[in-house]
Design a protein around this motif. Structure first.
Motif, mmCIF file in Angstrom:
data_model
loop_
_atom_site.group_PDB
_atom_site.id
_atom_site.type_symbol
_atom_site.label_atom_id
_atom_site.label_comp_id
_atom_site.label_asym_id
_atom_site.label_seq_id
_atom_site.Cartn_x
_atom_site.Cartn_y
_atom_site.Cartn_z
ATOM 1 N N SER A 83 -27.764 -13.023 60.561
ATOM 2 C CA SER A 83 -27.907 -12.146 61.734
ATOM 3 C C SER A 83 -26.956 -10.959 61.624
ATOM 4 C CB SER A 83 -27.676 -12.904 63.044
ATOM 5 O OG SER A 83 -26.324 -13.274 63.192
ATOM 6 N N GLU A 84 -25.799 -11.186 61.024
ATOM 7 C CA GLU A 84 -24.856 -10.082 60.852
ATOM 8 C C GLU A 84 -25.449 -9.024 59.918
ATOM 9 O OE1 GLU A 84 -21.684 -9.891 58.398
ATOM 10 O OE2 GLU A 84 -21.024 -8.166 59.587
ATOM 11 N N SER A 85 -26.024 -9.496 58.810
ATOM 12 C CA SER A 85 -26.607 -8.561 57.851
ATOM 13 C C SER A 85 -27.797 -7.808 58.455
ATOM 14 C CB SER A 85 -27.036 -9.333 56.600
ATOM 15 O OG SER A 85 -27.666 -8.484 55.691
ATOM 16 N N LYS A 86 -28.654 -8.544 59.177
ATOM 17 C CA LYS A 86 -29.853 -7.900 59.734
ATOM 18 C C LYS A 86 -29.488 -6.876 60.808
ATOM 19 C CE LYS A 86 -32.483 -10.451 57.187
ATOM 20 N NZ LYS A 86 -32.852 -9.881 55.886
ATOM 21 N N THR A 87 -28.485 -7.192 61.633
ATOM 22 C CA THR A 87 -28.121 -6.214 62.674
ATOM 23 C C THR A 87 -27.452 -4.991 62.035
ATOM 24 O OG1 THR A 87 -26.171 -7.579 63.124
ATOM 25 C CG2 THR A 87 -27.974 -7.721 64.687
ATOM 26 N N ARG A 88 -26.722 -5.188 60.948
ATOM 27 C CA ARG A 88 -26.153 -4.015 60.262
ATOM 28 C C ARG A 88 -27.258 -3.153 59.668
ATOM 29 N NH1 ARG A 88 -21.801 -5.813 56.125
ATOM 30 N NH2 ARG A 88 -21.918 -3.641 55.508
ATOM 31 N N GLN A 89 -28.270 -3.814 59.120
ATOM 32 C CA GLN A 89 -29.393 -3.043 58.570
ATOM 33 C C GLN A 89 -30.138 -2.289 59.669
ATOM 34 O OE1 GLN A 89 -31.842 -5.372 55.720
ATOM 35 N NE2 GLN A 89 -30.111 -6.752 55.627
ATOM 36 N N GLU A 90 -30.296 -2.948 60.813
ATOM 37 C CA GLU A 90 -30.954 -2.270 61.939
ATOM 38 C C GLU A 90 -30.165 -1.019 62.306
ATOM 39 O OE1 GLU A 90 -30.686 -4.134 65.778
ATOM 40 O OE2 GLU A 90 -32.334 -2.954 66.595
ATOM 41 N N GLN A 91 -28.854 -1.184 62.352
ATOM 42 C CA GLN A 91 -27.968 -0.088 62.721
ATOM 43 C C GLN A 91 -28.072 1.079 61.732
ATOM 44 O OE1 GLN A 91 -26.817 -0.691 65.566
ATOM 45 N NE2 GLN A 91 -26.111 1.425 65.609
ATOM 46 N N LEU A 92 -28.064 0.758 60.445
ATOM 47 C CA LEU A 92 -28.202 1.810 59.430
ATOM 48 C C LEU A 92 -29.536 2.542 59.599
ATOM 49 C CD1 LEU A 92 -26.890 -0.112 56.270
ATOM 50 C CD2 LEU A 92 -25.799 1.878 57.327
ATOM 51 N N ALA A 93 -30.596 1.755 59.796
ATOM 52 C CA ALA A 93 -31.925 2.361 59.940
ATOM 53 C C ALA A 93 -31.973 3.254 61.179
ATOM 54 C CB ALA A 93 -32.997 1.278 60.010
ATOM 55 N N LEU A 94 -31.360 2.789 62.281
ATOM 56 C CA LEU A 94 -31.346 3.600 63.502
ATOM 57 C C LEU A 94 -30.566 4.899 63.289
ATOM 58 C CD1 LEU A 94 -30.812 0.984 66.367
ATOM 59 C CD2 LEU A 94 -32.808 2.459 66.008
#
Lengths: 160, 222
Positions: A78-89
């Protein structure tokens, strides 16, 4: 257990109006009046030709127990996925290329879904579970910024 | 007779069945398949397929928790709290608890707009994290969760890993073709599992989670 109607499946055959012993289905809102609905009666459920009415339980099962190892593994994801979401945003906000923004938007949506799924499996499946209540309470028990919506959290705790 | 599985979409080639539509007779061994054969669902190359591992013995049922179990091992980040709350909002919607769904949504939005924004980001940064998930995080999680017998968590991993493989492939394709990849076509996301698809029309069912395409939404260009 009381009945609710999935309005997306409802084909307006309206057999529920005919079979309901208390008139609970006789509403303009398209929903069934829970205060009139007889617990476990299910006459409308069995009558509906489109399977648009079903019973929802008043009490859900307890949250499945998750071992610490399982939680730890899921939280790494979940940490990795939320960081990826953040980068994409961030890309959607900083790029001036519409195609780049479109791709980044799709990636952010996908990563949000992936994060939601692992968090749900880390012990937060049911909104009314003790884990969720503990999470909400922890928000009230720790210092929060001034604009934190305390009332929203308090309201949730009172009605869940 | 063995089975071979597409790592991207999960399509399974079964040697004892073959593929009638492609005139691959039953009994055709994997090594005798045409070398240019690709996955009929998602065009993944033959060499990338994996041999099916034999399933482990049934695991013990995981017990339900009593009240008040310590819920997490560490504090969730603000962004994780946002994702947790948006999922709880969906959970409330499924139970027709609209008021609670709205409140969780408000909380989710609050967390989404809060805190640590990175100043710049690139697809390369994303690609690095994706690679780490595929190389390490999913493998570790699979080991731990298979041992625990937690079927729900395992399900999330299986879908998540497939969707992540696809994200990896999408970024690689973008890296090669740049804007040409999307210029004259569409991009879709499956709202249930996060599967991303580039093409003119969404597939009839999601190859990862098998939901019909009413749940596969187009992401518009803005």
């Amino acid at each position: 257990m009381h009945a609710v109607r999935n309005i997306r499946l409802c084909t307006k055959d309206c057999l529920c109006l005919y079979v309901c012993p208390t008139g609970a289905t006789d509403t303009e809102s398209g929903q069934i009046d829970a205060t009139k609905c007889l617990s476990g009666c299910r006459a409308c459920v069995d009558a509906c030709p489109s399977h648009a009415i079903f019973l929802i339980p008043d009490e859900y099962p307890l949250q499945q127990k998750k071992t610490n190892d399982v939680k730890k593994a899921l939280l790494t994801l979940s940490e990795s996925k939320t960081r990826q979401e953040q980068l994409a945003l961030t890309i959607t906000k900083t790029s001036d290329d519409p195609i780049v923004r479109q791709l980044a938007q799709a990636l952010s949506i996908s990563n949000r879904l992936l994060a939601e799924d692992v968090l749900r499996e880390a012990g937060y499946m049911l909104p009314q579970s003790q884990n969720v209540k503990d999470f909400l309470q922890s928000l009230l028990d720790t210092p929060q910024p001034e604009d934190f919506p305390i009332k929203t959290v308090e309201k949730l705790l009172s009605i869940l | 007779m063995k089975k071979y599985i597409c790592p991207i979409c999960g399509f399974t080639y079964n040697e004892s069945v073959g593929i009638e539509e492609e005139k691959i007779k039953k009994g055709t061994k994997w090594k005798d398949m045409p070398s240019d054969w690709v996955c009929p669902l998602c065009s993944t190359k033959r060499v990338d397929f994996l041999e099916e591992a034999i399933d482990v013995a049934l695991n013990e049922k995981v017990p339900f928790s009593e009240e008040g179990e310590a819920s997490t091992l560490r504090k969730l980040s603000i962004k994780e709290m946002s994702a947790l709350c948006s999922n709880l909002s969906k959970g409330c919607e499924k139970q027709y608890r609209n008021e609670e769904a709205d409140l969780f949504k408000q909380l989710s939005e609050y967390f989404k707009n809060k805190g640590d924004f990175t100043k710049d980001a690139s697809f390369k940064d994303l690609s690095n994290l994706i690679q780490k998930d595929l190389d390490t995080n999913y493998k570790n999680a699979k080991n731990v969760i298979t041992k625990s017998g937690d079927r729900g968590a395992l399900r999330a991993l299986v879908w998540g890993e497939k969707a992540t493989n696809i994200l990896s492939s999408v970024i690689k394709r973008y890296d090669k073709k740049k804007n040409e990849l999307l210029e004259n076509t569409n991009i879709y996301v499956c709202e249930i599992c996060g599967f991303v698809y580039i093409g003119d029309e969404a597939p009839k069912i999601c190859p990862v989670c098998k939901v019909p395409n009413m749940k596969i939404v187009q992401v518009k260009r803005r």
